[in-house]
Design a protein around this motif. Structure first.
Motif, mmCIF file in Angstrom:
data_model
loop_
_atom_site.group_PDB
_atom_site.id
_atom_site.type_symbol
_atom_site.label_atom_id
_atom_site.label_comp_id
_atom_site.label_asym_id
_atom_site.label_seq_id
_atom_site.Cartn_x
_atom_site.Cartn_y
_atom_site.Cartn_z
ATOM 1 N N SER A 152 0.814 -1.224 0.000
ATOM 2 C CA SER A 152 0.000 0.000 0.000
ATOM 3 C C SER A 152 0.847 1.273 0.000
ATOM 4 C CB SER A 152 -0.938 0.001 1.206
ATOM 5 O OG SER A 152 -0.175 0.040 2.397
ATOM 6 N N ARG A 153 2.124 1.161 0.394
ATOM 7 C CA ARG A 153 3.006 2.331 0.314
ATOM 8 C C ARG A 153 3.778 2.341 -1.002
ATOM 9 N NH1 ARG A 153 4.220 4.078 5.608
ATOM 10 N NH2 ARG A 153 5.205 5.868 4.603
ATOM 11 N N GLY A 154 3.415 1.444 -1.887
ATOM 12 C CA GLY A 154 4.084 1.344 -3.184
ATOM 13 C C GLY A 154 3.054 1.120 -4.289
ATOM 14 N N MET A 155 3.242 0.022 -5.046
ATOM 15 C CA MET A 155 2.424 -0.231 -6.232
ATOM 16 C C MET A 155 0.906 -0.298 -5.949
ATOM 17 S SD MET A 155 2.729 -3.553 -8.666
ATOM 18 C CE MET A 155 1.890 -4.632 -7.501
ATOM 19 N N ALA A 156 0.513 -1.087 -4.934
ATOM 20 C CA ALA A 156 -0.928 -1.231 -4.661
ATOM 21 C C ALA A 156 -1.522 0.117 -4.240
ATOM 22 C CB ALA A 156 -1.169 -2.292 -3.594
ATOM 23 N N GLY A 157 -0.750 0.893 -3.481
ATOM 24 C CA GLY A 157 -1.219 2.228 -3.091
ATOM 25 C C GLY A 157 -1.388 3.125 -4.305
ATOM 26 N N GLY A 158 -0.425 3.061 -5.216
ATOM 27 C CA GLY A 158 -0.510 3.857 -6.449
ATOM 28 C C GLY A 158 -1.726 3.461 -7.265
ATOM 29 N N GLN A 159 -1.991 2.168 -7.286
ATOM 30 C CA GLN A 159 -3.170 1.687 -8.025
ATOM 31 C C GLN A 159 -4.455 2.204 -7.375
ATOM 32 O OE1 GLN A 159 -3.468 0.263 -10.820
ATOM 33 N NE2 GLN A 159 -5.151 -1.180 -10.900
ATOM 34 N N ALA A 160 -4.473 2.256 -6.047
ATOM 35 C CA ALA A 160 -5.666 2.760 -5.347
ATOM 36 C C ALA A 160 -5.910 4.221 -5.731
ATOM 37 C CB ALA A 160 -5.481 2.632 -3.835
ATOM 38 N N ILE A 161 -4.840 4.993 -5.785
ATOM 39 C CA ILE A 161 -4.991 6.411 -6.165
ATOM 40 C C ILE A 161 -5.466 6.505 -7.619
ATOM 41 C CG2 ILE A 161 -3.798 8.622 -6.429
ATOM 42 C CD1 ILE A 161 -1.784 7.636 -4.306
ATOM 43 N N ASP A 162 -4.891 5.648 -8.462
ATOM 44 C CA ASP A 162 -5.279 5.624 -9.879
ATOM 45 C C ASP A 162 -6.787 5.387 -10.007
ATOM 46 O OD1 ASP A 162 -5.884 4.102 -12.440
ATOM 47 O OD2 ASP A 162 -3.827 4.678 -12.860
ATOM 48 N N LEU A 163 -7.291 4.401 -9.274
ATOM 49 C CA LEU A 163 -8.721 4.071 -9.381
ATOM 50 C C LEU A 163 -9.594 5.220 -8.881
ATOM 51 C CD1 LEU A 163 -8.544 0.350 -8.172
ATOM 52 C CD2 LEU A 163 -8.983 1.141 -10.501
ATOM 53 N N MET A 164 -9.100 5.934 -7.862
ATOM 54 C CA MET A 164 -9.883 7.049 -7.308
ATOM 55 C C MET A 164 -9.821 8.301 -8.187
ATOM 56 S SD MET A 164 -9.178 6.967 -3.204
ATOM 57 C CE MET A 164 -7.457 7.251 -3.427
ATOM 58 N N SER A 165 -8.858 8.307 -9.117
ATOM 59 C CA SER A 165 -8.626 9.531 -9.887
ATOM 60 C C SER A 165 -9.366 9.582 -11.211
ATOM 61 C CB SER A 165 -7.129 9.674 -10.192
ATOM 62 O OG SER A 165 -6.392 9.578 -9.024
ATOM 63 N N MET A 178 1.243 9.549 -7.781
ATOM 64 C CA MET A 178 0.534 8.313 -8.167
ATOM 65 C C MET A 178 1.456 7.391 -8.978
ATOM 66 S SD MET A 178 -2.964 8.023 -10.299
ATOM 67 C CE MET A 178 -2.509 8.279 -12.000
ATOM 68 N N HIS A 179 2.143 7.976 -9.963
ATOM 69 C CA HIS A 179 2.938 7.145 -10.858
ATOM 70 C C HIS A 179 4.221 6.637 -10.211
ATOM 71 C CE1 HIS A 179 0.169 7.307 -13.967
ATOM 72 N NE2 HIS A 179 0.455 8.484 -14.471
ATOM 73 N N ILE A 180 4.794 7.457 -9.326
ATOM 74 C CA ILE A 180 5.999 7.001 -8.625
ATOM 75 C C ILE A 180 5.661 5.746 -7.825
ATOM 76 C CG2 ILE A 180 7.434 7.573 -6.599
ATOM 77 C CD1 ILE A 180 7.807 10.339 -7.796
ATOM 78 N N HIS A 181 4.432 5.700 -7.309
ATOM 79 C CA HIS A 181 4.027 4.534 -6.517
ATOM 80 C C HIS A 181 3.558 3.391 -7.415
ATOM 81 C CE1 HIS A 181 4.274 7.600 -3.457
ATOM 82 N NE2 HIS A 181 4.369 6.620 -2.584
ATOM 83 N N LYS A 182 2.636 3.670 -8.314
ATOM 84 C CA LYS A 182 2.017 2.598 -9.118
ATOM 85 C C LYS A 182 3.051 1.869 -9.981
ATOM 86 C CE LYS A 182 -0.585 2.925 -13.017
ATOM 87 N NZ LYS A 182 -1.699 3.091 -13.935
ATOM 88 N N THR A 183 3.893 2.615 -10.640
ATOM 89 C CA THR A 183 4.816 2.019 -11.605
ATOM 90 C C THR A 183 6.270 2.132 -11.149
ATOM 91 O OG1 THR A 183 3.324 2.886 -13.280
ATOM 92 C CG2 THR A 183 5.399 1.985 -14.060
ATOM 93 N N GLY A 184 6.602 3.291 -10.577
ATOM 94 C CA GLY A 184 8.005 3.565 -10.270
ATOM 95 C C GLY A 184 8.566 2.696 -9.164
#
Ligand code: GRG
Length: 296
Positions: A152-165, A178-184
């Motif tokens: 949740s502090r990395g990829m899954a967290g970034g995905q959560a923000i992506d879905l909310m956005s 968002m991208h630093i977490h989801k992909t980066g």
């Protein structure tokens, strides 16, 4: 792309395919359908960018290739799980991935859910049952690194923000977060894990960390550009989905030209982070070029 780099990439991609084939449960072992779906989702597809970054960082730190194979596989299994879950109807609801029907289309939704879960577990099983480096404390830190990068502090967290956005206008810093977490995060982890299989010093790891962050974000900016400018056949996944679903991207925020410029600027930053290294960082430099210049 230099011929020498193409050959290096092709040889690692093909060797790594064999590694994955051996590490994944065989399709005739019970539960057969789940194991077959896991193999379907991981094998025969993908550019293997994250494993290649781990191999290149491993070369820089004189790591044992057998150890890097495990670290690279752990990262790629997390990546494959994220793609399987991302494609499901509850998320991006996509039917095409790596030029093939997505896992839930080929099998079914429940199987796709379990494939993702099982790939994630297998990733950490590998990291804990194989020796990755000489120092056990470093190995534990490596396991933690991948856990943080994928959770949740990395990829899954970034995905959560992506879905909310979806349907919202984000600011540039919010999009970057968002991208630093989801992909980066996972791309950065691939670089660091590869280097930690060898003898990278704390100072070298710090520079590689900077490289990983820049190249990870560059990867996503390029992904946004490709989604808006290439076709489905070239990408092997449905093109134009970001715009169709009203997703905030670098292209929607900056336009195609400025997004391309941003990728070029991140590319320069990534190379700059490697400036203190000599030829031992050659493959990492070439991979940064590949990530930014790729067409799929
Ligand atoms: C479901 C927890 C969870 C996370 C999903 C990675 C991700 C988060 C979603 C994938 C959707 C997507 C298009 C993300 C943008 C960048 C990206 C990761 C693209 C796919 O990676 P590539 O191009 O794929 O490395 P291949 O197929 O080459 O491995």
């Amino acid at each position: 792309m230099r011929a020498d780099f193409s050959a290096w990439m092709a040889s690692h991609q093909s060797g790594f395919e064999d590694v994955l084939r051996n590490l994944l449960p065989q399709g005739d072992i019970a539960p057969e359908r789940l194991h077959q779906a896991m193999r379907y989702s991981v094998l025969d597809g993908g550019k293997r960018v994250r494993p290649l970054l781990a191999f290149a960082a491993g070369e820089l730190s004189s790591a044992d290739v057998a150890r890097v194979n495990i670290a690279a596989a752990a990262v790629e299994l997390i990546h494959a799980y994220s793609l399987v879950h991302d494609d499901m109807p509850c998320m991006d609801d996509d039917v095409l991935r790596r030029g093939k029907p997505t896992c839930h289309v080929q099998y079914d939704e429940a199987t796709a859910l379990l494939v993702g879960d099982s790939l994630q577990s297998l990733s950490f099983q590998l990291l804990s049952e194989h020796r990755l480096c000489d120092d056990p404390a470093t190995q534990l830190a490596m396991i933690r690194l991948l856990a943080e990068a994928s959770g949740s502090r990395g990829m899954a967290g970034g995905q959560a923000i992506d879905l909310m956005s979806v349907g919202k206008q984000l600011t540039l810093p919010e999009l970057e977060f968002m991208h630093i977490h989801k992909t980066g995060a996972l791309i950065r982890a691939a670089v660091l894990l590869g280097a930690q299989c060898g003898n990278a010093s704390a100072d070298q790891l710090q520079r590689l960390d900077r490289f990983g962050k820049c190249v990870g974000l560059a990867f996503q900016v390029v992904d946004d550009v490709l989604d808006a400018s290439e076709d489905t056949a070239t990408l092997g996944k449905t093109a134009g989905k970001d715009a169709e679903f009203g997703k905030p991207t670098y292209v929607s925020l900056l336009g195609l030209q400025e997004a391309r410029k941003m990728a070029e600027s991140l590319h320069r930053d990534a190379l700059e982070a490697l400036s203190g290294f000599g030829p031992e960082a050659g493959r990492l430099r070439e991979l940064a070029d590949f990530i930014v210049l790729r067409k799929f």
